[in-house]
Design an enzyme around this catalytic site. Structure first.
Site, mmCIF file in Angstrom:
data_model
loop_
_atom_site.group_PDB
_atom_site.id
_atom_site.type_symbol
_atom_site.label_atom_id
_atom_site.label_comp_id
_atom_site.label_asym_id
_atom_site.label_seq_id
_atom_site.Cartn_x
_atom_site.Cartn_y
_atom_site.Cartn_z
ATOM 1 N N SER A 170 -6.961 -7.031 -5.662
ATOM 2 C CA SER A 170 -6.064 -7.148 -6.821
ATOM 3 C C SER A 170 -6.442 -8.365 -7.653
ATOM 4 O O SER A 170 -6.205 -8.404 -8.860
ATOM 5 C CB SER A 170 -4.614 -7.298 -6.355
ATOM 6 O OG SER A 170 -4.280 -6.223 -5.509
ATOM 7 N N HIS A 190 -6.498 0.040 -1.645
ATOM 8 C CA HIS A 190 -5.138 0.350 -1.180
ATOM 9 C C HIS A 190 -4.980 1.862 -0.985
ATOM 10 O O HIS A 190 -4.392 2.315 0.003
ATOM 11 C CB HIS A 190 -4.098 -0.080 -2.220
ATOM 12 C CG HIS A 190 -3.991 -1.562 -2.442
ATOM 13 N ND1 HIS A 190 -4.317 -2.157 -3.638
ATOM 14 C CD2 HIS A 190 -3.565 -2.566 -1.628
ATOM 15 C CE1 HIS A 190 -4.090 -3.466 -3.547
ATOM 16 N NE2 HIS A 190 -3.640 -3.739 -2.341
ATOM 17 N N GLY A 224 1.042 -4.607 -4.190
ATOM 18 C CA GLY A 224 0.911 -3.935 -5.479
ATOM 19 C C GLY A 224 -0.378 -4.293 -6.193
ATOM 20 O O GLY A 224 -1.317 -4.798 -5.582
ATOM 21 N N ALA A 225 -0.422 -4.011 -7.518
ATOM 22 C CA ALA A 225 -1.662 -4.087 -8.303
ATOM 23 C C ALA A 225 -2.705 -3.239 -7.565
ATOM 24 O O ALA A 225 -3.792 -3.707 -7.209
ATOM 25 C CB ALA A 225 -2.128 -5.523 -8.510
ATOM 26 N N LEU A 226 -2.329 -2.011 -7.355
ATOM 27 C CA LEU A 226 -3.071 -1.130 -6.443
ATOM 28 C C LEU A 226 -4.438 -0.739 -6.988
ATOM 29 O O LEU A 226 -4.596 -0.490 -8.180
ATOM 30 C CB LEU A 226 -2.240 0.128 -6.159
ATOM 31 C CG LEU A 226 -0.858 -0.123 -5.555
ATOM 32 C CD1 LEU A 226 -0.115 1.205 -5.374
ATOM 33 C CD2 LEU A 226 -0.953 -0.867 -4.233
ATOM 34 N N GLN A 257 -6.205 -11.562 8.832
ATOM 35 C CA GLN A 257 -4.818 -11.072 8.749
ATOM 36 C C GLN A 257 -4.596 -9.921 9.736
ATOM 37 O O GLN A 257 -3.568 -9.855 10.423
ATOM 38 C CB GLN A 257 -4.540 -10.610 7.321
ATOM 39 C CG GLN A 257 -3.270 -9.815 7.153
ATOM 40 C CD GLN A 257 -2.996 -9.492 5.691
ATOM 41 O OE1 GLN A 257 -2.637 -10.365 4.933
ATOM 42 N NE2 GLN A 257 -3.169 -8.244 5.288
HETATM 43 P P1 AMP Z 1 -2.613 -6.713 -0.563
HETATM 44 O O1 AMP Z 1 -1.904 -5.894 -1.593
HETATM 45 O O2 AMP Z 1 -3.757 -7.501 -1.097
HETATM 46 O O3 AMP Z 1 -1.660 -7.519 0.284
HETATM 47 O O4 AMP Z 1 -3.292 -5.678 0.438
HETATM 48 C C1 AMP Z 1 -2.543 -4.679 1.078
HETATM 49 C C2 AMP Z 1 -3.400 -4.031 2.129
HETATM 50 O O5 AMP Z 1 -4.547 -3.458 1.501
HETATM 51 C C3 AMP Z 1 -3.915 -5.009 3.186
HETATM 52 O O6 AMP Z 1 -3.872 -4.384 4.449
HETATM 53 C C4 AMP Z 1 -5.334 -5.258 2.731
HETATM 54 O O7 AMP Z 1 -6.205 -5.625 3.786
HETATM 55 C C5 AMP Z 1 -5.706 -3.899 2.178
HETATM 56 N N1 AMP Z 1 -6.822 -3.998 1.238
HETATM 57 C C6 AMP Z 1 -6.915 -4.795 0.151
HETATM 58 N N2 AMP Z 1 -8.119 -4.646 -0.437
HETATM 59 C C7 AMP Z 1 -8.798 -3.740 0.316
HETATM 60 C C8 AMP Z 1 -10.120 -3.190 0.231
HETATM 61 N N3 AMP Z 1 -10.967 -3.510 -0.722
HETATM 62 N N4 AMP Z 1 -10.482 -2.282 1.180
HETATM 63 C C9 AMP Z 1 -9.617 -1.947 2.176
HETATM 64 N N5 AMP Z 1 -8.365 -2.441 2.300
HETATM 65 C C10 AMP Z 1 -7.967 -3.327 1.385
#
Ligand code: AMP
Length: 287
Positions: free
Chosen positions: A187, A38, A32-34, A154
């Site tokens: 986020s 995302h 979240g905190a999209l 990851q």
């Molecule tokens: P998170 O909410 O931080 O767990 O991220 C969820 C998904 O979004 C994960 O697969 C992250 O790698 C991806 N993500 C987060 N930030 C970015 C970004 N700036 N560009 C591309 N993917 C992202």
């Protein structure tokens, strides 16, 4: 949103019905905190499958002691509004007890690639990631799951666990989405003060400087040492700034066209930990 689901049972029922009707499913797990990073994953998911499922779950098992679990932003209404604009098919919002009922005791550990970079600084982080992603994949059973290259380590961990645990899903990755000034969207960027936000893009700028220097055949260790010092002078507390091979995450001391390598960075600005990475090309005359 009328298509929110909070239980595993109703999630499975909905997805089974879709599959019976011949639909393919793509899944985007998030905390979240999209932001637009995302949403770029969601857009990518829509190109892959008939139905798109997004989950929001702030996973406690991937936060270490003293990390920002309680403070982690949870703007659910804003997130729902953003996802409604993307016209996703289902938002999965499992509760903590749905995911981790009392007496929950299972652990997953991927050795080797989790010992370095973020795994070295955050010792149980990838165990928590592996556990939640395995659970989510087995709950949703999508055809595709999409992860961002922003969290490159990851992504490797997930590719490995899906392969080794024979989870029948295709992992697809999406490029890092950046602010206009180069800062990788995250986020956690909302934790930054105004001053820190001004400094933050220097991380990516420094990384692209290294990229250019290496193309000009500069020595890797010299380039990294100079860059670490520059970051420190700008106010960063550097956790790591390393060049590693993409397949194994072993240190790369020389760049080769045979084996892709990547620059990985993690640095604190105040309490906020920023991470980023950048693909490196080998100079033409060195392979
Ligand atoms: P998170 O909410 O931080 O767990 O991220 C969820 C998904 O979004 C994960 O697969 C992250 O790698 C991806 N993500 C987060 N930030 C970015 C970004 N700036 N560009 C591309 N993917 C992202």
């Amino acid at each position: 949103m009328k298509n929110d689901i909070t239980t595993i049972a109703s999630l499975r029922k909905t997805i089974q019905d879709w599959k019976k009707q011949g639909n393919s499913v793509a899944f985007v797990p998030t905390m979240g905190a999209l932001h637009d990073g995302h949403l770029s994953l969601v857009k990518h998911a829509k190109t892959l499958a008939d139905k798109v499922v997004v989950s929001i779950f702030v996973n406690p098992t991937q936060f270490g002691e003293g990390e920002d679990l309680e403070a982690y932003p949870r703007p659910l209404m804003e997130d729902k509004a953003k996802l409604a604009l993307e016209k996703i098919d289902l938002l999965y919002l499992p509760t903590i007890t749905e995911m981790y009922p009392p007496e929950f005791a299972t652990k997953i550990h991927i050795s080797g690639i989790t010992d370095v970079l973020c795994g070295a600084s955050r010792p149980s982080h990838f165990d928590g990631v592996a556990l939640v992603v395995t659970k989510l994949l087995l709950q949703v059973l999508p055809d595709y799951a999409i992860f961002g290259q922003k969290d490159f380590q990851q992504l490797l961990v997930i590719q490995k666990l899906v392969k080794e645990l024979n989870i029948p899903v295709k992992i697809s990755s999406a490029a890092i989405y950046r602010e206009p000034d180069g800062l990788a969207m995250s986020s956690r960027n909302r934790y930054l003060s105004k001053e820190q936000r001004k400094t933050a893009p220097k991380l990516y700028q420094t990384m692209t400087d290294i990229q250019v220097q290496l193309l000009e055949n500069r020595n890797i260790e010299t380039a990294l040492t100079t860059a670490r010092q520059a970051l420190k002078q700008s106010g960063f507390d550097v956790d790591y700034l390393d060049i590693r091979f993409e397949d194994s995450l072993e240190p790369a001391t020389i760049l080769s066209t045979e084996r892709p390598a990547r620059l990985f960075a993690a640095a604190f600005l105040g309490q906020t930990r920023l991470i980023d990475n950048l693909s490196l090309e080998a100079p033409n005359d060195q392979n």
